[in-house]
Write an enzyme that holds these catalytic residues in place. Structure first.
Site, PDB file in Angstrom:
ATOM      1  CE  LYS A  17       9.872 -20.804  23.165  1.00  0.00           C
ATOM      2  NZ  LYS A  17       8.786 -21.757  22.958  1.00  0.00           N
TER       3      LYS A  17
ATOM      4  NE  ARG B 229      -2.979  -2.475   2.141  1.00  0.00           N
ATOM      5  CZ  ARG B 229      -2.941  -1.601   3.146  1.00  0.00           C
ATOM      6  NH1 ARG B 229      -4.050  -1.077   3.606  1.00  0.00           N
ATOM      7  NH2 ARG B 229      -1.806  -1.253   3.690  1.00  0.00           N
ATOM      8  CB  THR B 230      -0.605  -9.123   2.347  1.00  0.00           C
ATOM      9  OG1 THR B 230      -0.206  -7.982   1.596  1.00  0.00           O
ATOM     10  CG2 THR B 230      -0.188 -10.376   1.618  1.00  0.00           C
TER      11      THR B 230
ATOM     12  NE  ARG C  86       4.263  -9.018   3.797  1.00  0.00           N
ATOM     13  CZ  ARG C  86       3.556  -7.930   3.520  1.00  0.00           C
ATOM     14  NH1 ARG C  86       3.382  -7.006   4.438  1.00  0.00           N
ATOM     15  NH2 ARG C  86       3.016  -7.766   2.343  1.00  0.00           N
TER      16      ARG C  86
ATOM     17  CG  HIS D 162       4.001  -8.427  -2.202  1.00  0.00           C
ATOM     18  ND1 HIS D 162       3.233  -9.543  -1.931  1.00  0.00           N
ATOM     19  CD2 HIS D 162       3.434  -7.416  -1.504  1.00  0.00           C
ATOM     20  CE1 HIS D 162       2.266  -9.202  -1.099  1.00  0.00           C
ATOM     21  NE2 HIS D 162       2.371  -7.928  -0.832  1.00  0.00           N
TER      22      HIS D 162
END
Lengths: 130, 309
Positions: B86, B57-58, B107, B135
């Site tokens: 890496k 969703r986000t 995120r 959030h």
């Protein structure tokens, strides 16, 4: 407390100058106190901040030529930078990022510190001193 | 209310007027979010979406929001194939990406990652979830859903239900609701109660949260019921999980004594905590809540990147 201060100053078994530690000495103001005397050493601002977080009532005396040259009460810094490790293992500051930890003082008495990054409160200050 | 060029890391970064301003802007952008209007407010601007953790969703709603405003999007949704595998630090990734985009949405599994990114980036950084931390855009869309339906955020009796210990969305929502004048009741099993530290913060924001284990009692007075998922992995044995999850399940029987205009929100995905039969009632707002992620993120992007409405 004396032993914790010695640890902050990095003083272990091997020393090159005289170090004296006296514990549980009767004190007028606070019932008792510990005293640490370290010769040939002046404290860095970072060391003073660490001592302030551990013992906010501590007094530092600087002795030069057998006389007290300076005497002051430590002051809790508003921001503790690079001297504490965040207790939250998931905090970004505990990874390999190129940054110093930073804690904001939410309250002086009782002492409460919040990590600037993960915003979690630090539980045991003494256990997280770097 | 100038948010141009600003980061959004935590809901606490926003004042009460700033939150109301974003909600009003989002409301005006709903037709465009639905695709009924075409906008080019952010034409030529690029948003980088860096998702070090899976998200449906986000990420999709951020990308939809940017494209609905006429802007472009680049980024990654999995760290495989990126330079992170890496061993690149987040600080280096951010310094590289800011050269390619006008704003960064991040995120990351580690708490505080967005705050770090904001320090290393000269471009605005928007936190799209940092581990169990903040959030803020989820909080804004939750607030928008309540405000849009109830007409106000003040004086609502809001019940927060479920995993209040680990659920990151409920912590920042609780701060914001307290700041904006809602009354809070926390309903959770004993092992998943809201941490004391978070409750203290809610009080600092002006709230006087009540706590109870009884859902049936709390639901009668509720204007808003915010349900979160109780995760199986939080319980040492499956039987205990079944017992707890079963006692906090929302179905038509539980809703019998609820107010007619009670609204139910859920950050989704849900598992069994809301019975599918509830979806057909007027109480169910969780799918509209998921849509609201688009207008709220459009409003934010437009305010931060300085598009003119």
């Amino acid at each position: 407390m004396a032993l914790k201060v010695l640890r902050i100053l990095g003083i272990g078994e091997e020393v090159s100058s005289t170090v004296s530690a006296v514990m549980h000495v009767p004190s007028g103001k606070q019932k008792w106190k510990d005293i640490v005397k370290v010769e040939d050493r002046e404290l860095s601002p970072r060391e003073v901040d660490k001592i302030a977080l551990l013992a906010p009532e501590a007094t530092i005396n600087i002795i030069r030529n057998y006389a007290v040259a300076e005497k002051y009460r430590v002051k809790i810094p508003e921001v503790a930078r690079g001297i504490l490790r965040c207790g939250n293992p998931s905090c970004i500051t505990n990874g390999n990022e190129p940054l110093e930890s930073e804690f904001l003082v939410r309250s002086h008495d009782p002492l409460r510190l919040d990590c600037k990054y993960c915003e979690r409160e630090l539980g045991d200050v003494a256990a997280h001193l770097l | 209310m100038d948010l141009q060029g600003e980061d959004l890391i935590s809901i606490a970064d926003l004042s009460e007027p700033a939150i109301h301003h974003i909600l009003r802007e989002a409301k005006a952008l709903v037709p465009a979010a639905r695709g009924e209007e075409s906008l080019d407010l952010l034409k030529g601007r690029i948003l980088a979406t860096l998702f070090f953790e899976a998200s449906t969703r986000t990420r999709l709603s951020f990308e939809s929001a940017m494209q609905r405003l006429g802007g472009g999007v680049l980024g990654f949704g999995l760290v495989e194939g990126s330079s992170v595998t890496k061993g690149e630090t987040l600080a280096d990734t951010v310094k590289m990406v800011e050269a390619y985009a006008d704003a960064i949405v991040l995120r990351h599994p580690q708490e505080g990652a967005a705050r770090l990114a904001a320090e290393f980036s000269t471009k605005p950084v928007i936190n799209a979830g940092d581990g169990a931390g903040q959030h803020p855009t989820q909080t804004l869309l939750d607030l928008f859903t309540i405000w849009d339906e109830k007409g106000t955020l003040e004086g609502n009796q809001v019940v927060l239900l479920g995993d209040l210990k680990y659920g990151r969305t409920v912590h920042s929502l609780a701060y914001a609701l307290a700041l904006l004048g809602s009354d809070l009741t926390m309903v959770a099993p004993p092992t998943l109660r809201m941490p004391k530290e978070i409750l203290e913060r809610v009080e600092e924001f002006g709230g006087k949260p009540e706590e109870t284990e009884s859902l049936s009692e709390a639901i009668q007075a509720a204007d808003v019921l915010y349900v979160t998922r109780i995760q199986k992995e939080r319980f040492p044995d499956a039987q205990e999980y079944q017992r707890v999850a079963g006692s906090y399940r929302i179905d038509l029987r539980v809703l019998r004594d609820a107010k007619k205009d009670l609204i139910i929100l859920h950050p989704l995905p849900r598992v069994t905590e809301i019975a599918p039969e509830v979806d057909r009632t007027p109480h169910a707002l969780y799918f509209r809540q998921a849509f609201n992620g688009v207008p709220i993120r459009m409003a934010l992007l437009n305010l931060i990147l300085g598009g003119v409405a």
